[in-house]
Design a protein around this motif. Structure first.
Motif, PDB file in Angstrom:
ATOM      1  N   GLN A 176       0.840  -1.213   0.000  1.00  0.00           N
ATOM      2  CA  GLN A 176       0.000   0.000   0.000  1.00  0.00           C
ATOM      3  C   GLN A 176       0.867   1.252   0.000  1.00  0.00           C
ATOM      4  O   GLN A 176       0.548   2.248  -0.638  1.00  0.00           O
ATOM      5  CB  GLN A 176      -0.883   0.010   1.242  1.00  0.00           C
ATOM      6  N   THR A 177       1.980   1.188   0.729  1.00  0.00           N
ATOM      7  CA  THR A 177       2.878   2.350   0.775  1.00  0.00           C
ATOM      8  C   THR A 177       3.474   2.618  -0.607  1.00  0.00           C
ATOM      9  O   THR A 177       3.585   3.768  -1.043  1.00  0.00           O
ATOM     10  CB  THR A 177       3.992   2.125   1.822  1.00  0.00           C
ATOM     11  N   TYR A 178       3.839   1.529  -1.322  1.00  0.00           N
ATOM     12  CA  TYR A 178       4.330   1.702  -2.694  1.00  0.00           C
ATOM     13  C   TYR A 178       3.277   2.381  -3.568  1.00  0.00           C
ATOM     14  O   TYR A 178       3.587   3.236  -4.388  1.00  0.00           O
ATOM     15  CB  TYR A 178       4.729   0.353  -3.306  1.00  0.00           C
ATOM     16  N   LYS A 179       2.016   1.993  -3.360  1.00  0.00           N
ATOM     17  CA  LYS A 179       0.933   2.563  -4.191  1.00  0.00           C
ATOM     18  C   LYS A 179       0.875   4.079  -3.975  1.00  0.00           C
ATOM     19  O   LYS A 179       0.776   4.847  -4.917  1.00  0.00           O
ATOM     20  CB  LYS A 179      -0.413   1.956  -3.813  1.00  0.00           C
ATOM     21  N   PHE A 180       0.970   4.499  -2.697  1.00  0.00           N
ATOM     22  CA  PHE A 180       0.890   5.941  -2.401  1.00  0.00           C
ATOM     23  C   PHE A 180       2.145   6.685  -2.855  1.00  0.00           C
ATOM     24  O   PHE A 180       2.063   7.772  -3.404  1.00  0.00           O
ATOM     25  CB  PHE A 180       0.653   6.161  -0.903  1.00  0.00           C
ATOM     26  N   ARG A 181       3.326   6.063  -2.596  1.00  0.00           N
ATOM     27  CA  ARG A 181       4.556   6.783  -2.932  1.00  0.00           C
ATOM     28  C   ARG A 181       4.838   6.754  -4.433  1.00  0.00           C
ATOM     29  O   ARG A 181       5.461   7.662  -4.976  1.00  0.00           O
ATOM     30  CB  ARG A 181       5.750   6.190  -2.164  1.00  0.00           C
ATOM     31  N   GLY A 182       4.465   5.662  -5.102  1.00  0.00           N
ATOM     32  CA  GLY A 182       4.741   5.536  -6.530  1.00  0.00           C
ATOM     33  C   GLY A 182       6.230   5.456  -6.784  1.00  0.00           C
ATOM     34  O   GLY A 182       6.983   4.990  -5.931  1.00  0.00           O
ATOM     35  N   GLY A 183       6.674   5.912  -7.945  1.00  0.00           N
ATOM     36  CA  GLY A 183       8.109   6.016  -8.193  1.00  0.00           C
ATOM     37  C   GLY A 183       8.681   4.874  -8.996  1.00  0.00           C
ATOM     38  O   GLY A 183       9.881   4.843  -9.247  1.00  0.00           O
TER      39      GLY A 183
END
Ligand SMILES: NC(=O)C1=CN([C@@H]2O[C@H](COP(=O)(O)OP(=O)(O)OC[C@H]3O[C@@H](n4cnc5c(N)ncnc54)[C@H](O)[C@@H]3O)[C@@H](O)[C@H]2O)C=CC1
Ligand SMILES: O=C(O)CCC(=O)C(=O)O
Length: 429
Positions: free
Chosen positions: A421-428
């Motif tokens: 979920q953190t990857y989804k918010f941070r993207g990149g």
């Protein structure tokens, strides 16, 4: 979290036990349950970086010996990487990679703002002088000076290391940056920024999660017997704190062997004995030395606490385990090959990434205190750590109920979901 999918046992492994493969097979099962996308799967399956160093050390005999050391940073999406440093002759890179990934999952399970890393040096500290270990620790720190940092990667103790090594590491790192930098490492001695409660934190977390599990299983601690493998930091504190809750510790062990007392071992006495016998139980007379130390794992007890090394519970001995509850103090004590057998037998396992997370939780408190420049009371540390452990236990338990999956896979599901979920918010990427 994705819709529920069918739980599949991790694939049994045909080769010798390898902690990295055990970690990956559980990871694969959990990512399938979560329906994790390929991109995030590929990012998480391999460590962000792995550093191999060779450290020359002048030994007491005047000869120079070169030691191989590792630091594996698995992931930093949740924050700076965190994880201990192991000194042991059996350290190998796959083991350190597994330990680093477990740190990512562990920090996510207890919801603290860290990624995961682990370090190790192939050495036998039991045969080295304090001076040799100090030079090795300082050499390793210098070699890792661009990796470590209070906002980058924060080491801590693991097997074979403790506050003494953390003090040398802090001192050496501080010299490289030209300022005292207590927050670069946790598990330091109290006088130089260590936290009250860190020494016993991992064993305390084992006790707290064991009590939580006993409650679910309807077990009364005062009617419960236990065997604890390993009598170092984690094992000795877990045994002491469990015995204070009324659990009868019938068996303890260390590298010297396993010791059995049907009436319960006096843990304070055993700790006092080891403290004056170079940290070992050889010759301890408060219990009987067992013929085979591995029999501890299959002994007639209700609760088993493996708190030494990896891969001690395997497909070869899992069938013979009598305990109803296993609470993993060590990292990776159960090989994936044993999972189907344990599940079939209906044994509840509180997995390593949950059960031993009390250590990193109080390490986090130490880092916070160092950055605040303010020392917390022991009560504050203990109350907050116990709360975090209990909340994490309930979250993992609820996930295991929701998906009808074992606690171990549920802990991976909770952890990977948070990271994903953190990857989804941070993207990149
Ligand atoms: N120290 C900490 O805060 C944390 C440690 N852990 C894990 O807990 C485990 C133990 O770590 P520590 O207690 O810190 O190490 P330690 O170095 O203080 O103690 C290790 C103990 O295990 C014993 N041992 C080694 N091989 C054994 C074997 N084959 N059978 C029985 N006993 C054996 C040693 O004699 C010693 O008593 C490791 O897996 C470590 O990664 C996990 C979380 C935090
Ligand atoms: O205290 C820490 O930061 C990490 C302890 C550790 O290495 C572990 O939990 O396995």
């Amino acid at each position: 979290m994705a819709a529920t999918t069918v739980y599949k046992e991790p694939a049994p492994r045909v080769d010798a036990e390898n902690p990295l493969e055990s970690m990956m097979s559980r990871f694969n099962v959990a990512t399938e349950i979560l329906g994790l996308d390929d991109e995030t799967y590929n990012v998480l399956k391999a460590p962000d970086k792995q550093i191999i160093v060779h450290i020359p050390v002048t030994m007491d005999n005047g000869k120079v010996r070169v030691f191989e050391g590792y630091r594996v940073v698995h992931n930093t999406i949740l924050g700076p990487s965190k994880g201990g440093i192991r000194y042991d002759k059996n350290v190998h890179l796959d083991e350190v990679k597994a330990l680093a990934a477990w740190m990512t999952w562990k920090c996510a399970v207890v919801d603290i703002p860290y990624g995961g890393a682990k370090g190790g040096i192939i050495c036998d500290p039991t045969t080295m002088s304090a001076g040799e270990i100090e030079r090795l620790t300082r050499g390793y720190t210098l070699a890792m000076k661009d990796v470590f940092g209070p906002d980058r990667d924060i080491p801590a103790p693991d097997m074979g290391t403790g506050p003494r090594e953390m003090a040398w590491l802090m001192d050496e790192f501080s010299k490289t940056v030209g300022a005292t930098s207590p927050a670069v490492v946790t598990g330091k001695p109290l006088v130089m920024g260590g936290s009250l409660g860190r020494t016993e934190a991992t064993g305390r977390g084992v006790m707290v999660s064991a009590l939580a599990a006993m409650k679910k299983l309807g077990m009364d601690p005062k009617q419960t017997s236990a065997a604890v493998q390993g009598f170092g930091n984690v094992g000795s504190w877990a045994a002491k704190l469990l015995s204070e809750q009324g659990v009868k510790i019938k068996c303890i062990s260390d590298v010297s062997g396993a010791y059995w007392n049907e009436n319960g071992i006096n843990i304070d006495e055993a700790v006092a004995y080891k403290n004056v016998h170079k940290g070992r139980l050889d010759g301890y007379t408060g219990a009987t030395l067992m013929d085979n130390a591995d029999d501890l794992l299959t002994s007639e007890v209700d609760l088993l606490v493996p708190a030494a090394v990896e891969d001690v519970i395997t497909e070869h001995n899992a069938h013979d385990i009598k305990a109803k509850l296993i609470v993993e103090g060590a990292n990776g004590p159960t090989a994936a090959s044993a999972d189907p057998i344990i599940n079939e037998k209906g044994i509840m396992v509180v997995p390593d990434i949950l059960a031993n997370s009390g250590g990193v939780t109080v390490s986090y408190f130490e880092w916070v205190q160092n950055r605040q420049g303010f020392k917390w009371s022991e009560d504050m540390v203990t109350e907050r750590a116990d709360r975090i452990m209990n909340e994490a236990f309930e979250k993992v338990y609820a996930t295991s109920q929701k998906y009808n999956i074992p606690m171990r896979i549920a802990a991976y599901v909770v952890a990977i979901d948070k990271v994903a979920q953190t990857y989804k918010f941070r993207g990149g990427f």
